[in-house]
Design a protein around this motif. Structure first.
Motif, PDB file in Angstrom:
ATOM      1  N   PRO A  50       0.833  -1.209   0.000  1.00 23.97           N
ATOM      2  CA  PRO A  50       0.000   0.000   0.000  1.00 23.97           C
ATOM      3  C   PRO A  50       0.870   1.262   0.000  1.00 23.97           C
ATOM      4  O   PRO A  50       1.980   1.270   0.546  1.00 23.97           O
ATOM      5  CB  PRO A  50      -0.791  -0.120   1.313  1.00 23.97           C
ATOM      6  N   LYS A  51       0.378   2.312  -0.637  1.00 24.74           N
ATOM      7  CA  LYS A  51       1.168   3.541  -0.773  1.00 24.74           C
ATOM      8  C   LYS A  51       1.574   4.114   0.581  1.00 24.74           C
ATOM      9  O   LYS A  51       2.689   4.619   0.740  1.00 24.74           O
ATOM     10  CB  LYS A  51       0.389   4.577  -1.580  1.00 24.74           C
ATOM     11  N   SER A  52       0.663   4.060   1.550  1.00 23.93           N
ATOM     12  CA  SER A  52       1.000   4.608   2.871  1.00 23.93           C
ATOM     13  C   SER A  52       2.161   3.839   3.501  1.00 23.93           C
ATOM     14  O   SER A  52       3.037   4.429   4.147  1.00 23.93           O
ATOM     15  CB  SER A  52      -0.223   4.558   3.791  1.00 23.93           C
ATOM     16  N   SER A  53       2.184   2.526   3.298  1.00 29.44           N
ATOM     17  CA  SER A  53       3.268   1.699   3.832  1.00 29.44           C
ATOM     18  C   SER A  53       4.573   1.983   3.099  1.00 29.44           C
ATOM     19  O   SER A  53       5.654   2.002   3.695  1.00 29.44           O
ATOM     20  CB  SER A  53       2.908   0.223   3.712  1.00 29.44           C
ATOM     21  N   PHE A  54       4.467   2.195   1.796  1.00 31.78           N
ATOM     22  CA  PHE A  54       5.638   2.536   0.982  1.00 31.78           C
ATOM     23  C   PHE A  54       6.264   3.838   1.468  1.00 31.78           C
ATOM     24  O   PHE A  54       7.485   3.948   1.628  1.00 31.78           O
ATOM     25  CB  PHE A  54       5.224   2.639  -0.483  1.00 31.78           C
ATOM     26  N   GLU A  55       5.422   4.824   1.725  1.00 28.96           N
ATOM     27  CA  GLU A  55       5.928   6.119   2.187  1.00 28.96           C
ATOM     28  C   GLU A  55       6.594   5.984   3.552  1.00 28.96           C
ATOM     29  O   GLU A  55       7.645   6.597   3.808  1.00 28.96           O
ATOM     30  CB  GLU A  55       4.782   7.128   2.226  1.00 28.96           C
ATOM     31  N   SER A  56       6.005   5.188   4.420  1.00 32.04           N
ATOM     32  CA  SER A  56       6.593   4.984   5.750  1.00 32.04           C
ATOM     33  C   SER A  56       7.931   4.252   5.659  1.00 32.04           C
ATOM     34  O   SER A  56       8.888   4.571   6.369  1.00 32.04           O
ATOM     35  CB  SER A  56       5.629   4.183   6.632  1.00 32.04           C
ATOM     36  N   LEU A  57       7.999   3.253   4.766  1.00 29.81           N
ATOM     37  CA  LEU A  57       9.231   2.485   4.583  1.00 29.81           C
ATOM     38  C   LEU A  57      10.353   3.379   4.093  1.00 29.81           C
ATOM     39  O   LEU A  57      11.480   3.335   4.612  1.00 29.81           O
ATOM     40  CB  LEU A  57       8.985   1.344   3.592  1.00 29.81           C
ATOM     41  N   ASN A  58      10.062   4.229   3.113  1.00 30.55           N
ATOM     42  CA  ASN A  58      11.087   5.119   2.577  1.00 30.55           C
ATOM     43  C   ASN A  58      11.484   6.184   3.585  1.00 30.55           C
ATOM     44  O   ASN A  58      12.649   6.594   3.660  1.00 30.55           O
ATOM     45  CB  ASN A  58      10.602   5.766   1.282  1.00 30.55           C
ATOM     46  N   ALA A  59      10.510   6.663   4.376  1.00 36.43           N
ATOM     47  CA  ALA A  59      10.824   7.660   5.403  1.00 36.43           C
ATOM     48  C   ALA A  59      11.776   7.068   6.442  1.00 36.43           C
ATOM     49  O   ALA A  59      12.728   7.726   6.885  1.00 36.43           O
ATOM     50  CB  ALA A  59       9.538   8.149   6.065  1.00 36.43           C
ATOM     51  N   ALA A  60      11.536   5.817   6.816  1.00 41.80           N
ATOM     52  CA  ALA A  60      12.409   5.155   7.789  1.00 41.80           C
ATOM     53  C   ALA A  60      13.803   4.938   7.214  1.00 41.80           C
ATOM     54  O   ALA A  60      14.809   5.110   7.916  1.00 41.80           O
ATOM     55  CB  ALA A  60      11.793   3.813   8.195  1.00 41.80           C
ATOM     56  N   ALA A  61      13.855   4.581   5.932  1.00 47.41           N
ATOM     57  CA  ALA A  61      15.156   4.379   5.286  1.00 47.41           C
ATOM     58  C   ALA A  61      15.935   5.687   5.232  1.00 47.41           C
ATOM     59  O   ALA A  61      17.140   5.732   5.527  1.00 47.41           O
ATOM     60  CB  ALA A  61      14.954   3.822   3.875  1.00 47.41           C
ATOM     61  N   GLU A  62      15.241   6.758   4.882  1.00 48.02           N
ATOM     62  CA  GLU A  62      15.892   8.067   4.808  1.00 48.02           C
ATOM     63  C   GLU A  62      16.401   8.507   6.182  1.00 48.02           C
ATOM     64  O   GLU A  62      17.495   9.076   6.307  1.00 48.02           O
ATOM     65  CB  GLU A  62      14.907   9.097   4.252  1.00 48.02           C
ATOM     66  N   ALA A  63      15.621   8.243   7.205  1.00 52.37           N
ATOM     67  CA  ALA A  63      16.021   8.615   8.570  1.00 52.37           C
ATOM     68  C   ALA A  63      17.283   7.877   8.997  1.00 52.37           C
ATOM     69  O   ALA A  63      18.065   8.377   9.824  1.00 52.37           O
ATOM     70  CB  ALA A  63      14.879   8.320   9.536  1.00 52.37           C
ATOM     71  N   ASN A  64      17.493   6.683   8.429  1.00 52.29           N
ATOM     72  CA  ASN A  64      18.682   5.889   8.746  1.00 52.29           C
ATOM     73  C   ASN A  64      19.812   6.100   7.738  1.00 52.29           C
ATOM     74  O   ASN A  64      20.789   5.348   7.742  1.00 52.29           O
ATOM     75  CB  ASN A  64      18.312   4.406   8.798  1.00 52.29           C
ATOM     76  N   GLY A  65      19.633   7.089   6.865  1.00 53.61           N
ATOM     77  CA  GLY A  65      20.674   7.399   5.892  1.00 53.61           C
ATOM     78  C   GLY A  65      20.790   6.383   4.766  1.00 53.61           C
ATOM     79  O   GLY A  65      21.851   6.274   4.139  1.00 53.61           O
ATOM     80  N   LYS A  66      19.711   5.673   4.496  1.00 52.59           N
ATOM     81  CA  LYS A  66      19.723   4.670   3.445  1.00 52.59           C
ATOM     82  C   LYS A  66      18.822   5.093   2.289  1.00 52.59           C
ATOM     83  O   LYS A  66      17.948   5.953   2.455  1.00 52.59           O
ATOM     84  CB  LYS A  66      19.255   3.315   3.993  1.00 52.59           C
ATOM     85  N   SER A  67      19.027   4.463   1.141  1.00 47.93           N
ATOM     86  CA  SER A  67      18.193   4.747  -0.023  1.00 47.93           C
ATOM     87  C   SER A  67      16.900   3.952   0.055  1.00 47.93           C
ATOM     88  O   SER A  67      16.901   2.789   0.472  1.00 47.93           O
ATOM     89  CB  SER A  67      18.935   4.390  -1.320  1.00 47.93           C
ATOM     90  N   GLY A  68      15.807   4.576  -0.337  1.00 44.82           N
ATOM     91  CA  GLY A  68      14.527   3.899  -0.359  1.00 44.82           C
ATOM     92  C   GLY A  68      14.258   3.269  -1.718  1.00 44.82           C
ATOM     93  O   GLY A  68      15.125   3.228  -2.591  1.00 44.82           O
ATOM     94  N   PHE A  69      13.043   2.761  -1.908  1.00 46.80           N
ATOM     95  CA  PHE A  69      12.634   2.173  -3.173  1.00 46.80           C
ATOM     96  C   PHE A  69      12.079   3.255  -4.090  1.00 46.80           C
ATOM     97  O   PHE A  69      11.564   4.275  -3.637  1.00 46.80           O
ATOM     98  CB  PHE A  69      11.580   1.092  -2.949  1.00 46.80           C
ATOM     99  N   ALA A  70      12.159   3.003  -5.395  1.00 47.67           N
ATOM    100  CA  ALA A  70      11.707   3.989  -6.373  1.00 47.67           C
ATOM    101  C   ALA A  70      10.194   4.136  -6.389  1.00 47.67           C
ATOM    102  O   ALA A  70       9.677   5.226  -6.619  1.00 47.67           O
ATOM    103  CB  ALA A  70      12.212   3.611  -7.770  1.00 47.67           C
TER     104      ALA A  70
END
Length: 246
Positions: free
Chosen positions: A198-218
């Motif tokens: 789901p889009k909301s989960s995708f946004e949360s996953l990428n936000a968490a990755a960014e907070a940890n200095g990692k790249s998210g999914f496209a």
């Protein structure tokens, strides 16, 4: 940007680079193969879905115009996909196809014409939104989940059973109501559908990755595919995935 991703062209740019049909076709094939590898093998697309579709559209048009240049190894001659090496291969009993694209109303009219030619008339049609995730084939035996496989190249997929078992809305055992509708429960049955994020989960996953200095999914599509192809099923279990079985 990695060197391998620096020389990416759109279909129009490729056409401008060379006017020889054979050279243009070869350039398009190489570009499509490269981007297919980035998308399916590495889960790291370098161009948008629209740009990729434009490359395929250009190649199909050129091959239709120059059929003598069609090669069995062309990307147009097989279902799109990539079979990775980290998961065991599974042969599909029946080929898994991907959807065809219509880039404009004219191509949709051409498709309707082919449908009418085949049936003698245009039958009732059903339109629905596409759930954009990763196609999965689920096999059940005696009502229990036996295996799950990606589409792969359409003929051979990847065994992602261990990871799929962590997706909470995938039944590990079919309900009695479903079993009662199956005449012979001794025979394995295969269900096909889409595993998506789901889009909301995708946004949360990428936000968490960014907070940890990692790249998210496209995009959510690649997030779903990448989550299903994790070497550690615990990673998959912590991703918010859903399924829609057709």
């Amino acid at each position: 940007m990695p060197e391998e991703q620096q020389n990416l062209f759109s279909g129009e740019e490729l056409a401008a680079q060379t006017s020889d049909p054979a050279a243009r076709i070869e350039a398009l094939r190489r570009e499509i193969e490269h981007n297919s590898y980035l998308y399916y093998a590495l889960d790291a697309p370098a161009i948008s879905d629209g740009a990729f579709d434009s490359l395929m559209h250009e190649l199909r048009a050129l091959e239709a115009k120059h059929p003598e240049l069609i090669d069995p190894s062309s990307p147009t001659q097989r279902v799109g996909g990539y079979v990775g090496e980290q998961f065991a291969p599974i042969q599909h009993e029946r080929r898994m196809y991907s959807l065809d694209d219509a880039m404009d109303a004219g191509e949709l009219d051409e498709w309707l014409g082919r449908v009418e030619d085949f049936f003698g008339e245009i039958p009732p049609l059903v339109c629905e939104l596409k759930i954009d995730g990763s196609s999965v084939a689920f096999t059940f035996e005696n009502g229990r989940l036996l295996k799950a496989a990606t589409r792969g190249d359409g003929t051979t997929g990847e065994d992602i059973t261990v990871n799929v078992r962590t997706v909470r809305d995938v039944p590990l055992r079919l309900r009695d109501e479903a079993l009662s509708a199956i005449r012979d429960t001794e025979e394995p049955i295969e269900l096909r559908g889409e595993c998506y994020m789901p889009k909301s989960s995708f946004e949360s996953l990428n936000a968490a990755a960014e907070a940890n200095g990692k790249s998210g999914f496209a995009n959510p599509r690649n997030a779903a595919a990448g989550s299903l192809r994790q070497k550690d099923p615990q990673v998959t279990a912590h991703r918010d995935l859903s399924t829609f079985v057709y």
